[in-house]
Design an enzyme around this catalytic site. Sequence first.
Site, PDB file in Angstrom:
ATOM      1  N   HIS A  59      33.118  46.819  32.464  1.00  0.00           N
ATOM      2  CA  HIS A  59      33.075  48.180  33.007  1.00  0.00           C
ATOM      3  C   HIS A  59      34.294  48.860  32.413  1.00  0.00           C
ATOM      4  O   HIS A  59      35.144  49.644  32.960  1.00  0.00           O
ATOM      5  CB  HIS A  59      33.387  48.194  34.512  1.00  0.00           C
ATOM      6  CG  HIS A  59      32.980  49.581  35.333  1.00  0.00           C
ATOM      7  ND1 HIS A  59      33.329  50.908  34.572  1.00  0.00           N
ATOM      8  CD2 HIS A  59      32.318  49.786  36.076  1.00  0.00           C
ATOM      9  CE1 HIS A  59      32.856  51.860  35.528  1.00  0.00           C
ATOM     10  NE2 HIS A  59      32.326  51.311  36.392  1.00  0.00           N
ATOM     11  N   GLU A 108      29.944  50.359  28.778  1.00  0.00           N
ATOM     12  CA  GLU A 108      29.992  48.939  29.450  1.00  0.00           C
ATOM     13  C   GLU A 108      28.821  48.320  29.045  1.00  0.00           C
ATOM     14  O   GLU A 108      27.805  48.570  29.508  1.00  0.00           O
ATOM     15  CB  GLU A 108      29.850  49.542  30.958  1.00  0.00           C
ATOM     16  CG  GLU A 108      30.680  50.755  31.274  1.00  0.00           C
ATOM     17  CD  GLU A 108      30.257  51.143  32.791  1.00  0.00           C
ATOM     18  OE1 GLU A 108      29.901  50.315  33.665  1.00  0.00           O
ATOM     19  OE2 GLU A 108      30.801  52.418  33.130  1.00  0.00           O
TER      20      GLU A 108
HETATM   21  O1  TA6 Z   1      29.000  51.508  35.884  1.00  0.00           O
HETATM   22  C1  TA6 Z   1      28.496  53.023  36.068  1.00  0.00           C
HETATM   23  C2  TA6 Z   1      28.904  52.965  37.335  1.00  0.00           C
HETATM   24  O2  TA6 Z   1      28.034  52.092  38.451  1.00  0.00           O
HETATM   25  C3  TA6 Z   1      28.476  54.555  37.963  1.00  0.00           C
HETATM   26  O3  TA6 Z   1      27.151  54.610  38.470  1.00  0.00           O
HETATM   27  C4  TA6 Z   1      29.613  54.886  38.669  1.00  0.00           C
HETATM   28  O4  TA6 Z   1      29.133  54.721  40.376  1.00  0.00           O
HETATM   29  C5  TA6 Z   1      30.750  53.906  38.221  1.00  0.00           C
HETATM   30  O5  TA6 Z   1      30.224  52.988  37.666  1.00  0.00           O
HETATM   31  C6  TA6 Z   1      31.781  53.798  39.349  1.00  0.00           C
HETATM   32  O6  TA6 Z   1      32.724  52.986  38.663  1.00  0.00           O
HETATM   33  P1  TA6 Z   1      33.877  52.565  39.798  1.00  0.00           P
HETATM   34  O7  TA6 Z   1      34.883  52.044  38.468  1.00  0.00           O
HETATM   35  O8  TA6 Z   1      34.520  53.674  40.352  1.00  0.00           O
HETATM   36  O9  TA6 Z   1      33.305  51.580  40.429  1.00  0.00           O
END
Ligand code: TA6
Length: 297
Positions: free
Chosen positions: A165, A271
């Site tokens: 991520h 990601e």
């Molecule tokens: O990977 C994308 C995602 O799942 C988005 O849908 C959004 O919810 C984000 O990641 C949240 O990321 P975080 O780092 O805040 O958990």
Amino acid sequence: MPIQINEEKVSLIHSSGSSVEVYFYGATITSWRCGGKERLFLSKDSKLDELDGIKEIHGGIPLGNININLLTIPSEPSAETANLPQHGTARFSTWKWLGVDVDNDEELTARFGLTDAQVPENLHKEWPKKFDLIFIVTLTADTLKNILEVRNKGTEPFGFNALFHTYYSVPDISKVSIKGLNDITYSDKVKNFARFKDVKDSITIDQETDRIYENVPRDEFLIDLGQPGGVDNFTLKKFNLKDTVVWNPWIKARSMSDFGDEEYKNMVCVEPGTVTEYVKLEADKTWKGGQILKVQL
Ligand code: TA6
């Protein structure tokens, strides 16, 4: 001193001066510096002193993995993971330092490990599989490589997702374009998972963006920061990860407690992962996937 360790994190410092910082909590990379600059975004409102098995670190490179209930397309809900956090259990677990593998002029490589026994009890009971995870971090003068190994230590197959991520730090989101995702179908989470395909050769971001590009056959992308001479651009290589998520919360960031109101202008998440269907891993087998980020210095 190429390695500095304290209770919370490890800092690896390469002979070129590049460095990476990895928190044991979630094996989250919170900083990657090379060419004298920070390359990852971490909100100034991040609460790194309040990590407790409930909160995740927002920014850097958190690992969403092992049974993540992530981005599951509504038509394929998973009852098995319904009570798990969106980005899975490994991000909320404290990993172990497994030491340095390689330390020479070319690269510095270190390993972190997590077994199911280290997962917080409330999460482990929701998904009581037996596994070993190894997270391998390699630093060179201009690259950062991350490999995740997942080993099934149980007697039955299990399914999981994995996602790197990665939050890139960008000087100005209005100048950023991402190249290599054209002609690929994506589900748009902002539009209730409606599916689209872009024919333009680059993606730009001027609103909330949350897309899952599915089965991306290309393994290399360019994140063009729009700087003169292409300096500081990122190339991203993925391996054994079929999907790619692109995310920027835009002004929604203003309602996030650990994200500065205007900081969405200085980040983009690209990601690589395997999120549209579970990887099925047989007992006693190991899966490997990863990414390499490179900066044009
Ligand atoms: O990977 C994308 C995602 O799942 C988005 O849908 C959004 O919810 C984000 O990641 C949240 O990321 P975080 O780092 O805040 O958990």
